[in-house]
Motif scaffolding. Structure first.
Motif, mmCIF file in Angstrom:
data_model
loop_
_atom_site.group_PDB
_atom_site.id
_atom_site.type_symbol
_atom_site.label_atom_id
_atom_site.label_comp_id
_atom_site.label_asym_id
_atom_site.label_seq_id
_atom_site.Cartn_x
_atom_site.Cartn_y
_atom_site.Cartn_z
ATOM 1 N N MET A 50 57.745 -40.398 21.437
ATOM 2 C CA MET A 50 57.319 -39.228 22.205
ATOM 3 C C MET A 50 56.228 -39.572 23.212
ATOM 4 O O MET A 50 56.059 -38.879 24.216
ATOM 5 N N TYR A 51 55.457 -40.646 22.976
ATOM 6 C CA TYR A 51 54.418 -41.073 23.914
ATOM 7 C C TYR A 51 54.902 -42.196 24.826
ATOM 8 O O TYR A 51 54.644 -42.186 26.026
ATOM 9 N N ASP A 52 55.567 -43.181 24.242
ATOM 10 C CA ASP A 52 56.174 -44.240 25.049
ATOM 11 C C ASP A 52 57.542 -43.740 25.501
ATOM 12 O O ASP A 52 58.588 -44.204 25.049
ATOM 13 N N ASP A 53 57.511 -42.767 26.414
ATOM 14 C CA ASP A 53 58.732 -42.068 26.808
ATOM 15 C C ASP A 53 59.485 -42.845 27.884
ATOM 16 O O ASP A 53 59.109 -43.965 28.253
ATOM 17 N N LYS A 54 60.563 -42.247 28.398
ATOM 18 C CA LYS A 54 61.419 -42.951 29.351
ATOM 19 C C LYS A 54 60.666 -43.341 30.622
ATOM 20 O O LYS A 54 60.906 -44.417 31.185
ATOM 21 N N THR A 55 59.761 -42.474 31.060
ATOM 22 C CA THR A 55 58.982 -42.799 32.259
ATOM 23 C C THR A 55 58.087 -44.005 32.011
ATOM 24 O O THR A 55 58.010 -44.926 32.836
ATOM 25 N N ALA A 56 57.401 -44.024 30.864
ATOM 26 C CA ALA A 56 56.524 -45.153 30.538
ATOM 27 C C ALA A 56 57.325 -46.441 30.368
ATOM 28 O O ALA A 56 56.935 -47.500 30.885
ATOM 29 N N THR A 61 54.528 -51.966 35.407
ATOM 30 C CA THR A 61 53.247 -52.462 34.910
ATOM 31 C C THR A 61 53.257 -52.567 33.394
ATOM 32 O O THR A 61 52.783 -53.551 32.808
ATOM 33 N N PHE A 62 53.807 -51.549 32.735
ATOM 34 C CA PHE A 62 53.912 -51.539 31.278
ATOM 35 C C PHE A 62 54.753 -52.714 30.798
ATOM 36 O O PHE A 62 54.359 -53.467 29.892
ATOM 37 N N VAL A 63 55.903 -52.899 31.416
ATOM 38 C CA VAL A 63 56.791 -54.004 31.049
ATOM 39 C C VAL A 63 56.077 -55.343 31.227
ATOM 40 O O VAL A 63 56.101 -56.206 30.338
ATOM 41 N N GLN A 64 55.425 -55.505 32.357
ATOM 42 C CA GLN A 64 54.782 -56.787 32.656
ATOM 43 C C GLN A 64 53.626 -57.075 31.711
ATOM 44 O O GLN A 64 53.395 -58.228 31.328
ATOM 45 N N ARG A 65 52.883 -56.031 31.329
ATOM 46 C CA ARG A 65 51.789 -56.230 30.378
ATOM 47 C C ARG A 65 52.314 -56.881 29.086
ATOM 48 O O ARG A 65 51.706 -57.799 28.539
ATOM 49 N N ASN A 105 61.449 -35.840 27.907
ATOM 50 C CA ASN A 105 61.652 -37.171 28.465
ATOM 51 C C ASN A 105 61.400 -38.273 27.429
ATOM 52 O O ASN A 105 61.299 -39.443 27.782
ATOM 53 N N SER A 106 61.314 -37.902 26.159
ATOM 54 C CA SER A 106 60.994 -38.885 25.127
ATOM 55 C C SER A 106 62.073 -39.967 25.038
ATOM 56 O O SER A 106 63.233 -39.749 25.402
ATOM 57 N N ASP A 110 68.818 -45.875 23.588
ATOM 58 C CA ASP A 110 69.254 -46.637 24.762
ATOM 59 C C ASP A 110 68.069 -47.035 25.647
ATOM 60 O O ASP A 110 67.981 -48.182 26.103
ATOM 61 N N SER A 111 67.164 -46.101 25.923
ATOM 62 C CA SER A 111 66.025 -46.420 26.793
ATOM 63 C C SER A 111 65.087 -47.410 26.117
ATOM 64 O O SER A 111 64.514 -48.296 26.776
#
Length: 467
Positions: A50-56, A61-65, A105-106, A110-111
């Protein structure tokens, strides 16, 4: 080790500058005394759907971190949320119970798997066990779990690790878990889940959740502190009696450090929450007569701990090294990112800015993964030290707890190694950012190296063999 080693790289997380050095502390590393091997999947973390949703999850930047660390294991859909989550409907069983999520958007299966592939991390899924007991319908819960396995297999997601339930042993009415599940009930249910899930994909590995102490009973205390009668039997012996042949790995959680563990307490007492892990390892080996990995699917200092900044990072690093030494095979740090937990998490919830423990992960994950822990000893009991040897690097982790202005001078003797007299590269890493500051190291006539450790710091020494 008979190879010449070309460079000593010293990285430090520190909030202070170097001043006058004290007389040296002597540290000896025994590269000829190997201990545990470090599984690369020890460097993992938890996501929350619910926090690490599809947008995140789609944020570059998130992926690269996570790629930069690298994070090698990711748990989904979370901890307690997993026992209230229907993967096929992508909804909560009880919308009034944690996490009371209304985020349209959680993240779904698949995501999350797309995110894992981008990061290069292995997935670990937590199956909803609790809802089956809440509704007195284990058959439906088991079928839903097996269908999830089949879905992942059909989509070539290669989800190998599956955990049945989250903290099922801990029941506090109205606070934690929706229903009491005894050890016997859990063991019997686990065997049924495992049979159905492996029928859908025989290649998967399935883990049972339990307490760190193999002799401890569960579900004995209510939220008001009263004791349940009759007293429940010890968790692990009961679960293994019912489901032993079906258990591929066991999962435990650890959150040491209470409100009274200030920085001064940490300096004098240390922070260590895994004293019984070696006992659990011995118990599992004896009871199951085979090696079963221990996965620490949640670990951190308690959120009640008052430690912040470098004090918190030092305690977290202390834990990380001790868990490795105790024989933990794989781990997921809690949490990856979460509102309202400050720098307890790896990353800031809104900006993805790294917290100090992220910097520690990014220094250690590339060099410790796949390495072997070696013996080390010091003539100063206040200096925390840990060492590991990989194919081309001897890595030493040191925690200088003192907040005084003077640095700590340390003389390092690499037993069973031959160190060349070539130049040493030494640097420090600030906790607030990735800016590196040079430090001083030198080789002594007796073959030891002398380095200055900044006060209030975490230092990582890397002795690298030339290729």
């Amino acid at each position: 080790m008979k190879h010449a080693l070309a460079a000593l790289i010293l990285s430090c997380l520190t909030l202070s500058s170097i001043a006058h050095a004290d007389p040296p502390i002597h540290l000896t590393l025994h590269a000829d005394h190997p201990l545990n091997t470090i599984n690369p999947l020890f460097f993992g973390s938890n996501t929350l759907f619910m926090y690490d949703d599809k947008t995140a999850l789609a944020d570059d930047t998130f992926v690269q971190r996570l790629r930069d660390v690298p994070i090698r294991l990711l748990r989904f859909p979370g901890g307690d949320v997993a026992d209230n989550y229907y993967w096929d409907q992508h909804s909560l069983d009880d919308p009034k119970w944690w996490p009371r999520n209304d985020n349209p958007n959680s993240a779904d299966t698949d995501s999350f798997m797309t995110f894992c592939h981008k990061v290069g991390a292995e997935p670990l899924f937590v199956v909803n066990l609790e809802s089956g007991f809440v509704h007195h319908d284990l058959d439906s819960a088991i079928k839903r779990a097996a269908d999830w396995v089949a879905y992942c297999r059909q989509h070539d997601y290669h989800v190998k690790y599956w955990e049945i339930g989250n903290e099922t042993f801990w029941y506090h009415p109205g606070k934690h878990k929706r229903i009491r599940v005894t050890a016997a009930e859990y063991g019997q249910a686990f065997a049924r889940f495992a049979t159905a899930m492996k029928a859908a994909d025989p290649a998967i590995q399935i883990g049972a959740i339990g307490l760190v102490d193999p002799t401890t009973s569960a579900n004995n205390t209510l939220s008001d502190g009263t004791t349940v009668s009759p007293r429940q039997p010890a968790w692990w012996p009961t679960v293994i009696a019912a489901a032993g042949p079906h258990i591929d790995f066991v999962t435990v959680h650890s959150y040491p450090g209470g409100e009274k563990q200030t920085y001064d307490y940490f300096i004098h007492k240390g922070v260590w929450g895994g004293e019984t892990i070696p006992s659990l390892r011995t118990f599992l080996d004896k009871t199951l007569a085979r090696h079963v990995p221990i996965i620490l699917t949640e670990w951190n200092l308690s959120e009640k701990s008052p430690l912040r900044g470098m004090a918190l990072a030092q305690a977290q690093t202390n834990l990380l090294c001790r868990f490795l030494s105790a024989g933990v095979d794989m781990a997921c740090f809690w949490p990856l990112r979460l509102p309202h937990v400050g720098n307890h998490s790896l990353l800031d919830y809104r900006t993805f800015k790294p917290h100090p423990i992220y910097q520690v992960f990014s220094i250690l994950s590339p060099t410790l993964a796949g390495g072997t822990i070696i013996s080390s000893d010091s003539d100063d009991p206040t200096l925390f030290h840990f060492a590991a040897l990989s194919a081309d690097t001897l890595t030493t982790i040191l925690i200088h707890k003192s907040t005084a202005g003077d640095p700590c001078k340390i003389a390092i003797d690499f037993k069973a190694t031959q160190v060349s007299g070539e130049a040493i590269v030494a640097s420090s890493l600030q906790s607030a950012d990735a800016h590196r500051i040079p430090l001083t190291c030198q080789q002594n006539p007796d073959g030891t190296w002398t380095c200055d450790l900044p006060p209030y710091s975490i230092c990582v020494l890397k002795l690298i063999r030339p290729k």
